[in-house]
Scaffold this motif. Structure first.
Motif, PDB file in Angstrom:
ATOM      1  N   SER A 191      46.023  40.727  33.931  1.00 47.12           N
ATOM      2  CA  SER A 191      47.285  41.401  33.646  1.00 47.12           C
ATOM      3  C   SER A 191      47.236  41.892  32.205  1.00 47.12           C
ATOM      4  O   SER A 191      46.459  41.397  31.389  1.00 47.12           O
ATOM      5  N   TRP A 192      48.060  42.862  31.874  1.00 47.09           N
ATOM      6  CA  TRP A 192      48.049  43.465  30.538  1.00 47.09           C
ATOM      7  C   TRP A 192      48.287  42.444  29.438  1.00 47.09           C
ATOM      8  O   TRP A 192      47.850  42.615  28.314  1.00 47.09           O
ATOM      9  N   ASP A 193      48.990  41.341  29.755  1.00 48.37           N
ATOM     10  CA  ASP A 193      49.287  40.324  28.751  1.00 48.37           C
ATOM     11  C   ASP A 193      48.277  39.179  28.746  1.00 48.37           C
ATOM     12  O   ASP A 193      48.388  38.253  27.961  1.00 48.37           O
ATOM     13  N   GLY A 194      47.281  39.240  29.631  1.00 47.20           N
ATOM     14  CA  GLY A 194      46.246  38.214  29.681  1.00 47.20           C
ATOM     15  C   GLY A 194      46.692  36.900  30.285  1.00 47.20           C
ATOM     16  O   GLY A 194      45.986  35.904  30.201  1.00 47.20           O
ATOM     17  N   GLU A 195      47.833  36.879  30.951  1.00 45.85           N
ATOM     18  CA  GLU A 195      48.333  35.632  31.541  1.00 45.85           C
ATOM     19  C   GLU A 195      47.879  35.422  32.980  1.00 45.85           C
ATOM     20  O   GLU A 195      47.851  34.300  33.463  1.00 45.85           O
ATOM     21  N   VAL A 196      47.535  36.504  33.676  1.00 47.94           N
ATOM     22  CA  VAL A 196      47.160  36.416  35.090  1.00 47.94           C
ATOM     23  C   VAL A 196      45.759  36.989  35.275  1.00 47.94           C
ATOM     24  O   VAL A 196      45.470  38.090  34.811  1.00 47.94           O
ATOM     25  N   ALA A 197      44.893  36.221  35.939  1.00 45.80           N
ATOM     26  CA  ALA A 197      43.583  36.711  36.359  1.00 45.80           C
ATOM     27  C   ALA A 197      43.708  37.111  37.826  1.00 45.80           C
ATOM     28  O   ALA A 197      44.399  36.444  38.611  1.00 45.80           O
ATOM     29  N   ILE A 198      43.051  38.200  38.191  1.00 50.65           N
ATOM     30  CA  ILE A 198      43.175  38.749  39.537  1.00 50.65           C
ATOM     31  C   ILE A 198      41.786  38.884  40.147  1.00 50.65           C
ATOM     32  O   ILE A 198      40.854  39.341  39.490  1.00 50.65           O
ATOM     33  N   LEU A 199      41.654  38.494  41.401  1.00 45.21           N
ATOM     34  CA  LEU A 199      40.397  38.608  42.135  1.00 45.21           C
ATOM     35  C   LEU A 199      40.602  39.473  43.361  1.00 45.21           C
ATOM     36  O   LEU A 199      41.505  39.223  44.170  1.00 45.21           O
ATOM     37  N   GLY A 200      39.773  40.500  43.498  1.00 45.05           N
ATOM     38  CA  GLY A 200      39.721  41.303  44.708  1.00 45.05           C
ATOM     39  C   GLY A 200      38.408  41.004  45.410  1.00 45.05           C
ATOM     40  O   GLY A 200      37.396  40.743  44.767  1.00 45.05           O
ATOM     41  N   THR A 201      38.410  41.019  46.737  1.00 52.03           N
ATOM     42  CA  THR A 201      37.203  40.672  47.488  1.00 52.03           C
ATOM     43  C   THR A 201      36.683  41.862  48.279  1.00 52.03           C
ATOM     44  O   THR A 201      37.380  42.839  48.504  1.00 52.03           O
ATOM     45  N   GLU A 202      35.441  41.747  48.697  1.00 47.81           N
ATOM     46  CA  GLU A 202      34.795  42.778  49.505  1.00 47.81           C
ATOM     47  C   GLU A 202      34.094  42.119  50.692  1.00 47.81           C
ATOM     48  O   GLU A 202      32.874  42.060  50.756  1.00 47.81           O
ATOM     49  N   PRO A 203      34.868  41.601  51.629  1.00 47.77           N
ATOM     50  CA  PRO A 203      34.239  40.991  52.796  1.00 47.77           C
ATOM     51  C   PRO A 203      33.517  42.038  53.631  1.00 47.77           C
ATOM     52  O   PRO A 203      33.940  43.179  53.707  1.00 47.77           O
ATOM     53  N   GLY A 204      32.434  41.653  54.191  1.00 50.77           N
ATOM     54  CA  GLY A 204      31.649  42.588  54.983  1.00 50.77           C
ATOM     55  C   GLY A 204      30.759  43.468  54.135  1.00 50.77           C
ATOM     56  O   GLY A 204      30.158  44.409  54.623  1.00 50.77           O
ATOM     57  N   LEU A 210      44.466  40.054  47.730  1.00 49.47           N
ATOM     58  CA  LEU A 210      44.223  39.895  46.300  1.00 49.47           C
ATOM     59  C   LEU A 210      44.720  38.509  45.925  1.00 49.47           C
ATOM     60  O   LEU A 210      45.730  38.042  46.458  1.00 49.47           O
ATOM     61  N   PHE A 211      44.034  37.870  44.988  1.00 49.76           N
ATOM     62  CA  PHE A 211      44.377  36.514  44.575  1.00 49.76           C
ATOM     63  C   PHE A 211      44.755  36.517  43.101  1.00 49.76           C
ATOM     64  O   PHE A 211      44.070  37.123  42.275  1.00 49.76           O
ATOM     65  N   PHE A 212      45.832  35.804  42.767  1.00 47.15           N
ATOM     66  CA  PHE A 212      46.327  35.732  41.401  1.00 47.15           C
ATOM     67  C   PHE A 212      46.215  34.293  40.894  1.00 47.15           C
ATOM     68  O   PHE A 212      46.603  33.359  41.602  1.00 47.15           O
ATOM     69  N   TYR A 213      45.694  34.145  39.665  1.00 49.71           N
ATOM     70  CA  TYR A 213      45.477  32.828  39.065  1.00 49.71           C
ATOM     71  C   TYR A 213      46.022  32.804  37.640  1.00 49.71           C
ATOM     72  O   TYR A 213      46.049  33.838  36.962  1.00 49.71           O
ATOM     73  N   ASN A 214      46.387  31.614  37.189  1.00 48.09           N
ATOM     74  CA  ASN A 214      46.698  31.433  35.776  1.00 48.09           C
ATOM     75  C   ASN A 214      45.409  31.723  35.024  1.00 48.09           C
ATOM     76  O   ASN A 214      44.384  31.086  35.272  1.00 48.09           O
TER      77      ASN A 214
END
Length: 175
Positions: free
Chosen positions: A68-81, A107-111
């Motif tokens: 996220s723009w504030d660096g508080e949230v890490a985001i993971l996108g996947t590519e199954p297949g 999409l997955f969101f993490y601290n």
């Protein structure tokens, strides 16, 4: 590169955050690794300190890491297949030897500091067996009031998400 994970796409956020991340797959499964590249958590740009790894079950490849723009949230996108198979069909659909899961089209969101899960957003439009679909290639839009990202996902198109509340991310537009 972290032990046991090959990196596909990576992201760095400097300023107050001082974090780096990579999405990829490895012996522990697909997921995300985050490092401190300076500041109170240690590490530096030339010698990052690994903070954590998270792995996502029921999918195959970690594709895109973002913050996220504030660096508080890490985001993971996947590519199954592997980016060449239809993995956005209705949940439960059997695709060869694989059964479609919600995780495959999410999409997955993490601290960003701890790796604690904050939420997941799942593509609401099912794709057909002839459409290539993954939820990846993220671009976070910097705004002062909200957390917004755009994703490109092959034949499922592009989407704009408001993830101001990562536990309740909503799609606000798509094409």
């Amino acid at each position: 590169e972290p032990a046991g994970r090959s990196c596909h796409d990576s992201s760095v956020i400097l300023g107050d955050a001082m974090l780096a991340a990579c999405a990829g797959s490895g012996t522990a499964g697909p997921g995300l690794t985050v490092w401190s590249v300076g500041g109170t958590a240690g590490g530096s740009l030339t010698a990052p300190a690994e903070l954590y790894q998270v792995n996502v079950s029921n999918t195959t490849t970690g594709h895109t890491a973002a913050f996220s723009w504030d660096g508080e949230v890490a985001i993971l996108g996947t590519e199954p297949g592997g980016g060449s198979s239809p993995r956005c069909q209705p949940v439960g659909t059997v695709i060869g030897t694989v059964t479609q899961t919600a995780e495959m089209k999410s999409l997955f969101f993490y601290n960003a500091r701890t790796g604690a899960p904050l939420g997941r957003w799942t593509l609401p439009r099912n794709q057909s067996a002839t459409e290539n679909c993954t939820v990846h290639n993220l671009n976070v839009v910097p705004t002062a009031k909200r957390r917004v990202l755009v994703h490109g996902s092959y034949q499922s198109g592009i989407g704009v998400l408001d993830f101001t509340d990562p536990a309740n991310a909503v799609e606000v537009a798509y094409a």
